[in-house]
Write a protein that holds these residues in place. Structure first.
Motif, PDB file in Angstrom:
ATOM      1  N   SER A   1       0.837  -1.209   0.000  1.00  0.00           N
ATOM      2  CA  SER A   1       0.000   0.000   0.000  1.00  0.00           C
ATOM      3  C   SER A   1       0.871   1.257   0.000  1.00  0.00           C
ATOM      4  CB  SER A   1      -0.931  -0.003   1.214  1.00  0.00           C
ATOM      5  OG  SER A   1      -1.852  -1.067   1.154  1.00  0.00           O
TER       6      SER A   1
ATOM      7  N   GLY B   1      -8.166  -1.524  -5.777  1.00  0.00           N
ATOM      8  CA  GLY B   1      -8.444  -0.090  -5.806  1.00  0.00           C
ATOM      9  C   GLY B   1      -8.799   0.458  -7.164  1.00  0.00           C
TER      10      GLY B   1
ATOM     11  N   SER C   1     -15.362   4.027  -2.329  1.00  0.00           N
ATOM     12  CA  SER C   1     -14.678   3.471  -1.166  1.00  0.00           C
ATOM     13  C   SER C   1     -15.246   4.140   0.069  1.00  0.00           C
ATOM     14  CB  SER C   1     -13.171   3.732  -1.265  1.00  0.00           C
ATOM     15  OG  SER C   1     -12.507   3.267  -0.111  1.00  0.00           O
TER      16      SER C   1
ATOM     17  N   LEU D   1      -9.254   7.003  -7.194  1.00  0.00           N
ATOM     18  CA  LEU D   1     -10.327   6.941  -6.195  1.00  0.00           C
ATOM     19  C   LEU D   1     -11.143   8.229  -6.263  1.00  0.00           C
ATOM     20  CD1 LEU D   1     -11.478   5.232  -3.866  1.00  0.00           C
ATOM     21  CD2 LEU D   1     -10.003   6.509  -2.325  1.00  0.00           C
TER      22      LEU D   1
END
Length: 442
Positions: free
Chosen positions: A41, A362, A370, A400
């Protein structure tokens, strides 16, 4: 983030100050490996090519007079020296670990104030402006703190921002408490790791497989991102949510997610009313989960995994939506999904598989929304002013475009929407979320 040679001086050990993290024993320090591991991440955030580095943190609203800049700076900079993630970090030559660098904490770089703002609306606008402010320059520790205060003497907002590669939301919450609280204060509960179950490993793998299938039923949440974020929010009493959760035999987080499904349903129907659209499809959602344990409260890096949850937007009543959310989250807990996902990222079958998994999970084309939740379980004060409400944020970027956070304090749950300017039409969602809760009888 700067990338420099691996030779670096060790971070100085300093005595903890009031409200700061607990001191580590000399024995534990000598047993720790040099530096901190850089996980998949972390690498995903380091690879971002957007103009502004990916930033997470908190907007914290306090009731009471704001502190003077000098006293705020003195407290924060002194305490920051004891927090590894808030000192300068560099990557080792092989890119596998964080090590302490030689950056210096500086009030002019890390502490900022905007005062005399004309009411809550202007404070909110100032907070949105911060989403587009660059973090401190490379070579400096990658965080800062902003004081936003109106012209009235009561009430102010503190904004703690940090590079997302070196802190996740739970880590940032513990940092904010250590920097600001008048006395030592309990933060978000640490994760108690357990051995993954076979069913948890299987379901975690299914989550990744399902993340490869594009989501075509919600084109309203798909757009070419502009790279500019906006933040909006709505508040509900924590007592109200607790009563609803008890009435439905679920958790507060289950109710929050179910109300979000109702908000999305209402929002979509309002947008498609003129086209005569029928039922509302369910929406696959990415839900991050913290795996940060008690000994990692102030450790640099991201300690999160994620699972896919189907928001039941097809349900017409909140009680039915809560029941469906609760069934899903109960399975996640029973199968120890977060432990399974953590094990898969820490010990992948092949080295590149962990990075690929993070990218797949993602992907906004397969999971356009999210949502995460975090709790400040204890009331605390900052220079005598009491925390009234808080909001975790993440300046959404190309991967995102829409993010919803639920941030819970002892008195308030704040639903906050972070969205790209290309999705400005989603702005009503937090207020529709609150309406879904207000219109439901306990």
């Amino acid at each position: 983030m700067p990338v420099r040679p691996s030779e670096a001086v060790a971070a100085p050990e300093r005595p903890p100050t009031r409200g700061g993290p607990p001191a580590r024993s000399r024995a534990s320090r000598t047993k720790e490996p040099s530096g901190y591991p850089i996980g998949p991440s972390d690498r995903s955030f380091l690879r971002r090519t957007s103009t502004h580095r990916p930033t997470t943190g908190f907007f914290l609203d306090f009731d009471g007079p704001p502190p003077a800049r000098m006293e705020l700076a003195a407290r924060v900079l002194e305490r920051a020296q004891a927090l590894p993630a808030l000192n300068d970090l560099i990557r080792t030559a092989d890119g596998s670990r964080w090590r302490a660098g030689a950056g210096v904490l500086d009030a002019a770089v890390h502490i900022h104030c905007r005062t005399g703002l004309n009411g809550p609306g202007h404070v909110d606008e100032a907070a949105n402006d911060l989403l587009h402010q660059p973090l401190p320059p490379e070579g400096r520790p990658q965080w800062d703190l902003w004081l936003l205060a109106g012209s009235e003497p009561e009430g102010f907002r503190l904004c703690f921002r940090v590079h997302h590669a070196i802190q996740d939301g739970v880590g940032a919450a513990h940092s904010a408490l250590a920097l600001l609280a008048d006395s030592a204060t309990r933060g978000p509960h640490p994760h108690q790791a357990s051995r993954p179950t076979p069913s948890g490993m299987l379901r975690a793998g299914r989550d990744v497989a399902r993340a490869l299938r594009p989501e075509r039923r919600w084109p309203e949440l798909q757009a070419a991102p502009t790279g500019r974020s906006r933040w909006t929010y709505a508040d509900v009493s924590a007592t109200r949510l607790r009563d609803l959760a008890d009435a439905h035999g679920a958790s507060v987080n289950d109710v929050c997610l179910a109300a979000l499904a109702m908000a999305l349903r209402t929002w979509r129907h309002e947008r498609t009313a003129s086209t005569g659209a029928g039922t509302c499809p369910d929406l696959p959602t990415l839900v991050p989960m913290s795996t940060r344990q008690a000994h990692e409260l102030h450790t640099p890096g991201n300690r999160t995994v994620a699972h896919r949850l189907l928001l039941p937007c097809s349900e017409e009543r909140l009680r039915d939506a809560v029941a469906r959310v609760h069934r899903q989250t109960a399975v996640v807990r029973r199968d120890r999904r977060r432990d399974a996902a953590r094990a898969a990222l820490d010990r992948p079958l092949v080295p590149a598989l962990a990075d690929w998994t993070v990218r797949a999970m993602g992907n906004p084309r397969t999971t356009p929304l999210s949502t995460s939740s975090i709790t400040f379980p204890a009331t605390f004060s900052c220079f005598g002013a009491r925390l009234a409400a808080a909001s975790m944020f993440y300046n959404v970027q190309e991967n995102l475009p829409t993010y919803v956070s639920f941030t819970r304090t002892p008195t308030t749950v704040r639903c906050a929407l972070m969205r790209d300017d290309a999705l400005a039409r989603t702005a009503p969602l937090p207020h529709l979320w609150r309406r879904a809760l207000d219109e439901t009888a306990v």
